[in-house]
Design an enzyme around this catalytic site. Structure first.
Site, PDB file in Angstrom:
ATOM      1  N   ASN A   9      94.504 -86.928 -38.680  1.00  0.00           N
ATOM      2  CA  ASN A   9      95.159 -87.341 -40.223  1.00  0.00           C
ATOM      3  C   ASN A   9      96.094 -86.602 -40.468  1.00  0.00           C
ATOM      4  OD1 ASN A   9      95.599 -88.388 -42.294  1.00  0.00           O
ATOM      5  ND2 ASN A   9      93.960 -88.154 -43.731  1.00  0.00           N
ATOM      6  N   TRP A  10      97.106 -86.613 -39.833  1.00  0.00           N
ATOM      7  CA  TRP A  10      98.169 -85.726 -40.299  1.00  0.00           C
ATOM      8  C   TRP A  10      98.345 -85.481 -41.664  1.00  0.00           C
ATOM      9  CZ3 TRP A  10     102.486 -87.065 -36.354  1.00  0.00           C
ATOM     10  CH2 TRP A  10     102.019 -87.059 -34.828  1.00  0.00           C
ATOM     11  N   HIS A  97      91.720 -93.015 -48.717  1.00  0.00           N
ATOM     12  CA  HIS A  97      91.340 -91.091 -48.850  1.00  0.00           C
ATOM     13  C   HIS A  97      90.783 -90.571 -49.935  1.00  0.00           C
ATOM     14  CE1 HIS A  97      91.978 -87.085 -47.770  1.00  0.00           C
ATOM     15  NE2 HIS A  97      91.360 -87.330 -46.522  1.00  0.00           N
ATOM     16  N   GLU A 169      83.048 -88.502 -46.441  1.00  0.00           N
ATOM     17  CA  GLU A 169      84.632 -87.125 -46.176  1.00  0.00           C
ATOM     18  C   GLU A 169      84.018 -87.316 -47.912  1.00  0.00           C
ATOM     19  OE1 GLU A 169      87.943 -87.508 -43.328  1.00  0.00           O
ATOM     20  OE2 GLU A 169      88.979 -87.758 -45.162  1.00  0.00           O
ATOM     21  N   GLY A 175      89.422 -79.170 -46.214  1.00  0.00           N
ATOM     22  CA  GLY A 175      90.516 -78.389 -45.894  1.00  0.00           C
ATOM     23  C   GLY A 175      90.416 -77.446 -46.693  1.00  0.00           C
ATOM     24  N   SER A 215      86.894 -80.290 -42.768  1.00  0.00           N
ATOM     25  CA  SER A 215      86.910 -79.451 -41.538  1.00  0.00           C
ATOM     26  C   SER A 215      85.926 -79.104 -40.446  1.00  0.00           C
ATOM     27  CB  SER A 215      86.103 -77.912 -42.659  1.00  0.00           C
ATOM     28  OG  SER A 215      86.677 -78.181 -43.589  1.00  0.00           O
ATOM     29  N   GLY A 236      91.449 -83.538 -39.682  1.00  0.00           N
ATOM     30  CA  GLY A 236      93.166 -82.807 -40.908  1.00  0.00           C
ATOM     31  C   GLY A 236      93.345 -81.927 -40.723  1.00  0.00           C
ATOM     32  N   GLY A 237      93.281 -80.740 -40.911  1.00  0.00           N
ATOM     33  CA  GLY A 237      94.533 -79.934 -40.515  1.00  0.00           C
ATOM     34  C   GLY A 237      94.460 -79.460 -38.689  1.00  0.00           C
TER      35      GLY A 237
HETATM   36  P1  13P Z   1      90.851 -81.167 -43.055  1.00  0.00           P
HETATM   37  O1  13P Z   1      89.653 -81.601 -41.643  1.00  0.00           O
HETATM   38  O2  13P Z   1      91.526 -80.813 -42.691  1.00  0.00           O
HETATM   39  O3  13P Z   1      89.023 -80.374 -43.976  1.00  0.00           O
HETATM   40  O4  13P Z   1      90.866 -83.356 -43.627  1.00  0.00           O
HETATM   41  C1  13P Z   1      89.822 -83.031 -44.019  1.00  0.00           C
HETATM   42  C2  13P Z   1      90.367 -85.314 -44.084  1.00  0.00           C
HETATM   43  O5  13P Z   1      90.623 -85.294 -45.299  1.00  0.00           O
HETATM   44  C3  13P Z   1      90.870 -85.821 -43.023  1.00  0.00           C
HETATM   45  O6  13P Z   1      91.190 -86.998 -43.646  1.00  0.00           O
END
Ligand code: 13P
Length: 254
Positions: A9-10, A97, A169, A175, A215, A236-237
């Site tokens: 997920n960018w 989300h 999530e 994040g 994370s 995400g990251g």
């Molecule tokens: P992170 O991997 O940056 O914690 O984000 C998770 C996320 O929200 C994926 O949709």
């Protein structure tokens, strides 16, 4: 075995050129996807066509949108319809989300409408659920997540539900660098599956992929994905770094 999915997920990151370079770098690295494994890239709307072209013909690799609107078409300036996504060949949409729930006030009921229109156009929702920190601290996360599932998904037939991928999530882990422990992830995933089994029966519940998000990194993916009810991750990251995301793909259960 259920489909195992590594989903990137960018979010609202990267320029077009950076996105192209990232996909090129990922494609260039050796990664192994078995028949029951998929890599999914949820890229920003303006990059969907680019990503579709770049990933065309790659086995078990799909492009996803990060959102869609609940109406078929019409005077909804700035929104993107599922029909538009279908016309690009998109097969997945991330829905619900926590960032959309929080910043754009998307309710469980509104998400049910989005789930419906996606299924009408044969696009598979990656339906996100998960509790904020205050709910986790009060130890009421099970009831919170059960309500999200009930209000957005339980009107579906078993056949429709089987088109849905669920992503758990926990908001406190997004994040923040603070990952749920693999035991905490497993506990909630098993709970979600038991809820689905209660409503749709064990065979249906056992067929649904439940991803963990929050994370996920190369360093913890093997441990988290190794849990029996965790069928991959929504990342995400770490999905913005080619080496990290390739390692995460390779961490999927065989
Ligand atoms: P992170 O991997 O940056 O914690 O984000 C998770 C996320 O929200 C994926 O949709």
């Amino acid at each position: 075995m259920r489909t195992q999915i590594a989903a990137a997920n960018w979010k609202m990151n990267l320029t077009l050129q950076q996105g192209e370079a990232l996909l090129d770098a990922i494609i260039a690295q050796p990664h192994s996807l078995n028949a029951n494994q998929q890599a999914v890239f949820a890229v920003p709307f303006p990059y969907l066509a680019m990503a579709q072209q770049k990933l065309a013909g790659k086995q078990n690799v799909f492009v996803a949108a990060q959102n869609c609107y609940s109406k078929k078409n019409g005077a909804y300036t700035g929104e993107t319809s599922v029909e538009m996504l279908q016309s690009l060949g998109i097969q997945y949409v991330v829905l619900g989300h926590s960032e959309r729930r929080e910043y754009f006030h998307e309710s469980n009921q509104f998400l049910a409408e989005k789930v419906n229109i996606c299924l009408e156009y044969n696009i598979r929702p990656i339906f996100c659920c998960g509790e904020p920190l205050s709910i986790r601290e009060a130890n009421t996360q099970n009831a919170f997540v059960a309500k999200q599932l009930e209000e957005s998904l339980y009107h579906l037939s078993a056949e429709q539900l089987q088109q849905v991928v669920i992503a758990y999530e926990p908001i406190w882990a997004i994040g923040t660098g603070k990952t749920a422990s693999s035991a905490q992830a497993q506990e909630m995933h098993a709970f979600i599956r038991s809820q689905l089994a209660g409503k749709y029966g064990t065979a249906v519940a056992d067929s649904i992929s439940i991803l963990y998000g929050g994370s996920v990194k190369a360093a913890n993916a093997v441990d988290i994905f190794g849990q029996p009810d965790v069928d991959g991750g929504l990342v995400g990251g770490a999905s913005l770094v080619a080496d990290e995301f390739v390692a995460i793909i390779n961490a999927l259960k065989k």
